[in-house]
Scaffold this active site. Structure first.
Site, short mmCIF file in Angstrom:
data_model
loop_
_atom_site.label_atom_id
_atom_site.label_comp_id
_atom_site.label_asym_id
_atom_site.label_seq_id
_atom_site.Cartn_x
_atom_site.Cartn_y
_atom_site.Cartn_z
N LYS A 115 0.82 -1.22 0.00
CA LYS A 115 0.00 0.00 0.00
C LYS A 115 0.85 1.26 0.00
CE LYS A 115 -4.30 -1.96 1.19
NZ LYS A 115 -5.48 -2.12 1.98
N LYS A 195 -4.86 -12.10 -5.14
CA LYS A 195 -6.14 -12.20 -4.43
C LYS A 195 -7.18 -11.24 -5.02
CE LYS A 195 -6.30 -8.81 -0.80
NZ LYS A 195 -7.14 -8.42 0.27
N LYS A 198 -10.72 -5.13 -4.15
CA LYS A 198 -11.45 -3.98 -4.70
C LYS A 198 -10.50 -2.95 -5.28
CE LYS A 198 -11.94 -2.48 0.02
NZ LYS A 198 -12.46 -3.44 0.96
#
Ligand code: ATP
Ligand code: LTN
Length: 330
Positions: A115, A195, A198
């Site tokens: 991130k 995976k 969103k």
């Protein structure tokens, strides 16, 4: 609720559209656990703000997750349902745990590395797992139902519980992650090597919990499959079809073995048709219930406020004990 039930705690961030991975990895487990355990499920708004959130949307998104929890089958009578930021003890204990957390443990976290590459180095993103440890330890949780991507964070919660107990005296239980045998890591439909997420570049990566039947059918139709024709579970050689088999298995409560037998000599096309219909069958009633519940947001807010009161009773006790052990003036 019986006093001697084991305690389970978990949360989901109100940060955008929920997908099938969130449902299978987390929320479906929550619903299954609420009878057997004393459960605390919250909406992790404090975690959501570690990524930029539009202030105009945060409260609505928080209410949406609460509504979805209820639409999926969580019962306000059986579980303590609340918003993380409504229980101030979370942040207080979070801060205290930060003071015993080695920086190196946080810098090596996979989620932080991924991130921070996308959004730059923010202290909140780095400290995210410490806050998560506080969320869990406050309730003396024994189990924490999550998807596989959260296992590393759970390890830190265990480490911090041990560290605190050794240094200041026995205070916290060491929690354990509870993963489904299958479905703990639902993979992307357009790229089964990663995976389902969103934050994936394309919405064809995931089935949204609110996708309409047409969209579900379309996304399953174009989902990546593998060379060959057999419908068999082999995540290394056939990651695409294996992922779809796991999804089908979880949605229809049928084992992968049974599905392999059922679809022997059938085509990918036939299997995909059945999968799309099974998904529509599963998600439509949840969506319907969600629409019904959404008509009365005040009722949901009342449930959340009551939940926060119940959560606060337990959390503030644990916090007081931790402060006492650390030597604060009380
Ligand atoms: P995303 O990558 O989509 O942003 P996330 O992990 O950040 O997902 P959260 O809402 O924070 O999403 O996660 C809620 C729960 O869903 C967590 O327990 C997480 O482990 C689980 N989860 C998320 N993605 C998957 C997946 N692909 N398979 C299984 N579980 C998942
Ligand atoms: N990081 C989690 C959300 C979360 C959580 C928790 C899960 C915040 N605090 C405590 C379990 C226990 C995620 O799902 N991304």
């Amino acid at each position: 609720m019986a006093v001697n039930k084991k305690i389970a705690v978990s949360g989901v961030r109100p940060s955008g559209e929920l997908h099938l991975g969130n449902y299978l990895g987390a929320i479906k487990q929550f619903v299954e656990l609420q009878k057997k355990y004393k459960t605390f499920f919250f909406i992790a708004d404090l975690h959501a703000i570690t990524e930029p959130q539009d202030p105009k949307n945060l409260s609505k998104q928080t209410l949406d997750i609460a509504t979805l929890y209820l639409a999926c089958g969580l019962k306000a009578k059986e579980t303590v349902l609340f918003v993380q930021s409504h229980v101030p003890a979370h942040v207080e204990l979070g801060w205290m745990l930060n003071t015993i957390t080695p920086l190196g443990e946080l810098e090596r976290m996979t989620q932080f590395k991924e991130k921070s590459e996308r959004q730059g180095l923010l202290a909140g993103l780095l400290n995210y797992p410490v806050q998560m440890a506080a969320d869990i330890l406050l309730y003396q949780a024994e189990i924490v139902p999550v998807g596989e991507d959260q296992v590393q964070h759970l390890e830190l919660a265990r480490t911090l519980a041990r560290k605190f107990n050794t240094r200041f005296g026995n205070t916290f239980k060491e929690p354990q992650a509870l993963l489904r045998k299958e479905g703990a890591r639902v993979m992307g439909l357009d790229d089964p090597s990663k995976k389902m997420s969103k934050s994936a570049p394309s919405a064809n990566n995931y089935i949204g919990v609110f996708d309409d039947p047409e969209n579900i059918r379309r996304k399953i139709k174009i989902a990546v499959t593998d060379s060959g024709k057999e419908i068999v579970y082999d995540p290394t050689k056939k990651p695409g079809i294996s992922n779809l088999l796991v999804i089908m298995s979880q949605i229809s409560d049928t084992s992968v073995k049974e599905l392999e037998a059922k679809y022997k000599n059938k085509s990918y096309g036939e299997f995909k048709n059945d999968l799309a219909e099974a998904l529509v069958q599963k998600l439509s009633p949840i969506q319907k219930k969600y629409r019904e519940l959404s008509k009365n947001p005040k009722k949901i807010l009342t449930i959340l406020k009551r939940g926060a009161e119940d959560a606060n009773k337990i959390a503030s006790q644990t916090l007081l004990e931790a402060k006492r052990k650390m030597g604060f003036l009380i």
